[in-house]
Structures are given as structure tokens and as C-alpha cells.
Scaffold this motif. Structure first.
Motif, PDB file in Angstrom:
ATOM      1  N   LEU A 172       0.833  -1.201   0.000  1.00 59.06           N
ATOM      2  CA  LEU A 172       0.000   0.000   0.000  1.00 59.06           C
ATOM      3  C   LEU A 172       0.869   1.254   0.000  1.00 59.06           C
ATOM      4  N   MET A 173       1.925   1.230   0.798  1.00 52.86           N
ATOM      5  CA  MET A 173       2.822   2.377   0.864  1.00 52.86           C
ATOM      6  C   MET A 173       3.560   2.563  -0.453  1.00 52.86           C
ATOM      7  N   VAL A 174       3.952   1.460  -1.068  1.00 48.12           N
ATOM      8  CA  VAL A 174       4.586   1.528  -2.384  1.00 48.12           C
ATOM      9  C   VAL A 174       3.640   2.180  -3.390  1.00 48.12           C
ATOM     10  N   THR A 175       2.355   1.811  -3.347  1.00 45.70           N
ATOM     11  CA  THR A 175       1.379   2.351  -4.295  1.00 45.70           C
ATOM     12  C   THR A 175       1.281   3.866  -4.186  1.00 45.70           C
ATOM     13  N   ILE A 176       1.285   4.381  -2.961  1.00 41.01           N
ATOM     14  CA  ILE A 176       1.195   5.828  -2.772  1.00 41.01           C
ATOM     15  C   ILE A 176       2.424   6.526  -3.347  1.00 41.01           C
ATOM     16  N   LEU A 177       3.600   5.987  -3.066  1.00 36.77           N
ATOM     17  CA  LEU A 177       4.818   6.589  -3.598  1.00 36.77           C
ATOM     18  C   LEU A 177       4.858   6.492  -5.120  1.00 36.77           C
ATOM     19  N   ARG A 178       4.390   5.383  -5.659  1.00 33.89           N
ATOM     20  CA  ARG A 178       4.375   5.226  -7.113  1.00 33.89           C
ATOM     21  C   ARG A 178       3.388   6.192  -7.756  1.00 33.89           C
ATOM     22  N   ASP A 179       2.243   6.418  -7.096  1.00 40.20           N
ATOM     23  CA  ASP A 179       1.282   7.397  -7.615  1.00 40.20           C
ATOM     24  C   ASP A 179       1.910   8.788  -7.670  1.00 40.20           C
ATOM     25  N   ALA A 180       2.653   9.133  -6.623  1.00 39.24           N
ATOM     26  CA  ALA A 180       3.324  10.437  -6.618  1.00 39.24           C
ATOM     27  C   ALA A 180       4.365  10.519  -7.729  1.00 39.24           C
ATOM     28  N   ALA A 181       5.103   9.426  -7.919  1.00 39.77           N
ATOM     29  CA  ALA A 181       6.115   9.410  -8.985  1.00 39.77           C
ATOM     30  C   ALA A 181       5.462   9.541 -10.353  1.00 39.77           C
ATOM     31  N   THR A 182       4.341   8.861 -10.557  1.00 40.93           N
ATOM     32  CA  THR A 182       3.623   8.928 -11.832  1.00 40.93           C
ATOM     33  C   THR A 182       3.136  10.347 -12.104  1.00 40.93           C
ATOM     34  N   GLN A 183       2.704  11.036 -11.056  1.00 40.83           N
ATOM     35  CA  GLN A 183       2.234  12.416 -11.193  1.00 40.83           C
ATOM     36  C   GLN A 183       3.376  13.414 -11.358  1.00 40.83           C
ATOM     37  N   GLY A 184       4.600  12.950 -11.098  1.00 41.42           N
ATOM     38  CA  GLY A 184       5.735  13.854 -11.171  1.00 41.42           C
ATOM     39  C   GLY A 184       5.889  14.736  -9.957  1.00 41.42           C
ATOM     40  N   THR A 185       5.260  14.323  -8.824  1.00 43.97           N
ATOM     41  CA  THR A 185       5.319  15.147  -7.609  1.00 43.97           C
ATOM     42  C   THR A 185       6.173  14.522  -6.512  1.00 43.97           C
ATOM     43  N   LEU A 186       6.810  13.398  -6.793  1.00 43.64           N
ATOM     44  CA  LEU A 186       7.663  12.748  -5.796  1.00 43.64           C
ATOM     45  C   LEU A 186       9.056  13.385  -5.860  1.00 43.64           C
ATOM     46  N   THR A 187       9.435  14.037  -4.787  1.00 46.60           N
ATOM     47  CA  THR A 187      10.730  14.736  -4.748  1.00 46.60           C
ATOM     48  C   THR A 187      11.465  14.377  -3.460  1.00 46.60           C
ATOM     49  N   PRO A 188      12.095  13.200  -3.407  1.00 39.58           N
ATOM     50  CA  PRO A 188      12.817  12.800  -2.190  1.00 39.58           C
ATOM     51  C   PRO A 188      13.938  13.787  -1.862  1.00 39.58           C
ATOM     52  N   ILE A 189      14.168  13.979  -0.584  1.00 29.97           N
ATOM     53  CA  ILE A 189      15.255  14.859  -0.181  1.00 29.97           C
ATOM     54  C   ILE A 189      16.580  14.181  -0.498  1.00 29.97           C
ATOM     55  N   PRO A 190      17.636  14.953  -0.747  1.00 31.29           N
ATOM     56  CA  PRO A 190      18.945  14.335  -1.039  1.00 31.29           C
ATOM     57  C   PRO A 190      19.381  13.419   0.099  1.00 31.29           C
ATOM     58  N   ARG A 191      19.925  12.274  -0.250  1.00 30.40           N
ATOM     59  CA  ARG A 191      20.347  11.309   0.758  1.00 30.40           C
ATOM     60  C   ARG A 191      21.508  10.475   0.233  1.00 30.40           C
ATOM     61  N   THR A 192      22.070   9.695   1.121  1.00 30.39           N
ATOM     62  CA  THR A 192      23.199   8.849   0.765  1.00 30.39           C
ATOM     63  C   THR A 192      22.791   7.822  -0.288  1.00 30.39           C
ATOM     64  N   GLU A 193      23.692   7.572  -1.229  1.00 26.75           N
ATOM     65  CA  GLU A 193      23.436   6.556  -2.247  1.00 26.75           C
ATOM     66  C   GLU A 193      23.240   5.188  -1.604  1.00 26.75           C
ATOM     67  N   LEU A 194      22.371   4.384  -2.213  1.00 24.57           N
ATOM     68  CA  LEU A 194      22.181   3.024  -1.722  1.00 24.57           C
ATOM     69  C   LEU A 194      23.473   2.226  -1.892  1.00 24.57           C
ATOM     70  N   PRO A 195      23.903   1.532  -0.851  1.00 26.48           N
ATOM     71  CA  PRO A 195      25.053   0.630  -1.024  1.00 26.48           C
ATOM     72  C   PRO A 195      24.720  -0.450  -2.056  1.00 26.48           C
ATOM     73  N   ASP A 196      25.690  -0.853  -2.829  1.00 25.46           N
ATOM     74  CA  ASP A 196      25.444  -1.836  -3.891  1.00 25.46           C
ATOM     75  C   ASP A 196      24.787  -3.122  -3.382  1.00 25.46           C
ATOM     76  N   PRO A 197      25.213  -3.691  -2.230  1.00 22.37           N
ATOM     77  CA  PRO A 197      24.538  -4.916  -1.756  1.00 22.37           C
ATOM     78  C   PRO A 197      23.064  -4.676  -1.417  1.00 22.37           C
ATOM     79  N   VAL A 198      22.751  -3.503  -0.873  1.00 24.71           N
ATOM     80  CA  VAL A 198      21.355  -3.185  -0.559  1.00 24.71           C
ATOM     81  C   VAL A 198      20.561  -3.001  -1.848  1.00 24.71           C
ATOM     82  N   ARG A 199      21.145  -2.311  -2.803  1.00 22.75           N
ATOM     83  CA  ARG A 199      20.476  -2.136  -4.098  1.00 22.75           C
ATOM     84  C   ARG A 199      20.170  -3.502  -4.734  1.00 22.75           C
ATOM     85  N   ALA A 200      21.105  -4.433  -4.616  1.00 25.52           N
ATOM     86  CA  ALA A 200      20.883  -5.771  -5.172  1.00 25.52           C
ATOM     87  C   ALA A 200      19.727  -6.474  -4.464  1.00 25.52           C
ATOM     88  N   ASP A 201      19.654  -6.324  -3.137  1.00 28.51           N
ATOM     89  CA  ASP A 201      18.545  -6.918  -2.394  1.00 28.51           C
ATOM     90  C   ASP A 201      17.212  -6.330  -2.839  1.00 28.51           C
TER      91      ASP A 201
END
Length: 236
Positions: A137-166
């Protein structure tokens, strides 16, 4: 009513009664006191009769887990569905409030889901899908915002490669098409929400925070900011 239909109905009713008695025992004494013999004693039947419905205590535990996950997910989904689709933050907060309300109304079941691991019990694959519903459900809300072009996450640390793979593995398992960063934001919100609710259910906020509903809204809003959901005045 045909004989097979009648048997199926009787079996379903008996299964529900067994689970209801098991939940009462769970609420009174916790999972340590949950046994097929104890449930049979409460039902005033011989323990062997229960094996036709649940071959072991673990099978009964799995049924209780699945039911609890589904009830929790339904509470969150019903609350989220009642909010207008363009009110992204309202939908986000509705999920958090519903999870908290259900957990406080069902502390024994919440403890079964998110309390201490049960010695000797390993949850089977049957529990994975119902356990995933709130975060989806939470993913759906974030995806709706992304689809609308209104999702603007604050700058943050890059995902570590092992986490990105997971995260990519989880996305591929569901044949989803979303960036790992979006799933990471949803997981952050999910873990934050359930950590906060667990603190309250298990008494970790006692003598600390008394304005519990306001505190939950505050924390869920912080995570909405982090995830990049648009401010309420920019929605719609």
C-alpha cells in the motif's frame, strides 16, 4: 444442501471456532500457552479430534498468523481507500493510523506478528503474501506520486550496492517496475511505522510520550517528507 457442501460448511465453522478459542488463549497467556491440547480442553473435545483440522501447533500458529496479517492489511486498506486518491499524504497517514488502531485493539495478535520470535517455529511461505500487504500500500502511494511527477525525495546517501541488489531482487520477485530507491523509501516508512507502533504496544513509550496519536502523525509526516511526498497544499 448436498452432503459434501454440508461437510465443508461444518468443517469451516469448526475451523473458525478452533481459531477463535486459540486467539482467546493467546490473549490470556501468550503463545507459550498455546497448544492443541489446551484448545481441545477449552472446546471440551479430545485432542485427537483437532488433528483433522490442524495437524500440529505450528499449523494452527500459521493459520492465526495469516488471519492476523489479513485483518491488519484489511484495516489499513479500508482506511487508505476512504481517502481521495489525490490526497497522497492523507492516504499515507491513514495507513499509519489504521495500523496503530488495529494493533492497540489486538495486542496479542500484533505480538504474534511482530513480537519475539516463537522458539522452534519457522513461518512458511503462506505468510509472505499477507505480511506484504501494508508495505505494498505504501509503495502504491509513492508510485502514484512518482507517476504524477510530484515525488521529490530529499537528497540522501546513495544506496550501497549490496542493498540495491537486495531491493532489485525483491522487485524482480514481484515482477514490478519501480526504482530501488522508491522501494527503499517504502521500506523506511514501513519499518518506521511498525517500530513506532511496537514501542507503544509493548510499553516502550510509557513515561515518555503521552500524545500518542499526534506523535504517530508527526513521525509519519517526517517519513513522508523524507520519501518526497508533496506537501498537502500542492496536491490535487
Amino acid at each position: 444442501m448436498s452432503a459434501p457442501t454440508l461437510r465443508a460448511r461444518v468443517r469451516a465453522e469448526m475451523t473458525d471456532e478452533i481459531k477463535a478459542v486459540a486467539r482467546r488463549r493467546l490473549a490470556m497467556n501468550g503463545v507459550a500457552d498455546l497448544s492443541l491440547r489446551g484448545v481441545a480442553r477449552d472446546l471440551d473435545i479430545v485432542a485427537s479430534a483437532l488433528y483433522r483440522y490442524f495437524p500440529s501447533r505450528d499449523a494452527l500458529l500459521t493459520a492465526l498468523l495469516v488471519d492476523a496479517y489479513q485483518e491488519l492489511a484489511e484495516a489499513a486498506a479500508d482506511a487508505e481507500a476512504a481517502i481521495p486518491r489525490d490526497d497522497l499524504r492523507g492516504r499515507w497517514l491513514a495507513i499509519g493510523r489504521a495500523v496503530r488502531t488495529w494493533a492497540l485493539a489486538n495486542p496479542a495478535e500484533y505480538g504474534l506478528l511482530y513480537g519475539n520470535p516463537i522458539p522452534g517455529y519457522a513461518a512458511p511461505q503462506d505468510t509472505v503474501e499477507p505480511a506484504s500487504q501494508v508495505i505494498l500500500l505504501m509503495v502504491t502511494i509513492l508510485r502514484d506520486a512518482a507517476t504524477q511527477g510530484t515525488l521529490t525525495p530529499i537528497p540522501r546517501t546513495e544506496l550501497p550496492d549490496p542493498v540495491r541488489a537486495d531491493l532489485r531482487r525483491l522487485i524482480d520477485q514481484r515482477a514490478e517496475d519501480l526504482p530501488p530507491e522508491l522501494l527503499d523509501s517504502a521500506l523506511t516508512g514501513w519499518s518506521h511505522l511498525f517500530g513506532l507502533v511496537s514501542f507503544e504496544v509493548f510499553g516502550r513509550l510509557n513515561d515518555m510520550i503521552t500524545a500518542r496519536p499526534d506523535y504517530l502523525d508527526h513521525q509519519m509526516t517526517l517519513i513522508a517528507d523524507l520519501a518526497g511526498l508533496p506537501p498537502a497544499e500542492l496536491e490535487g
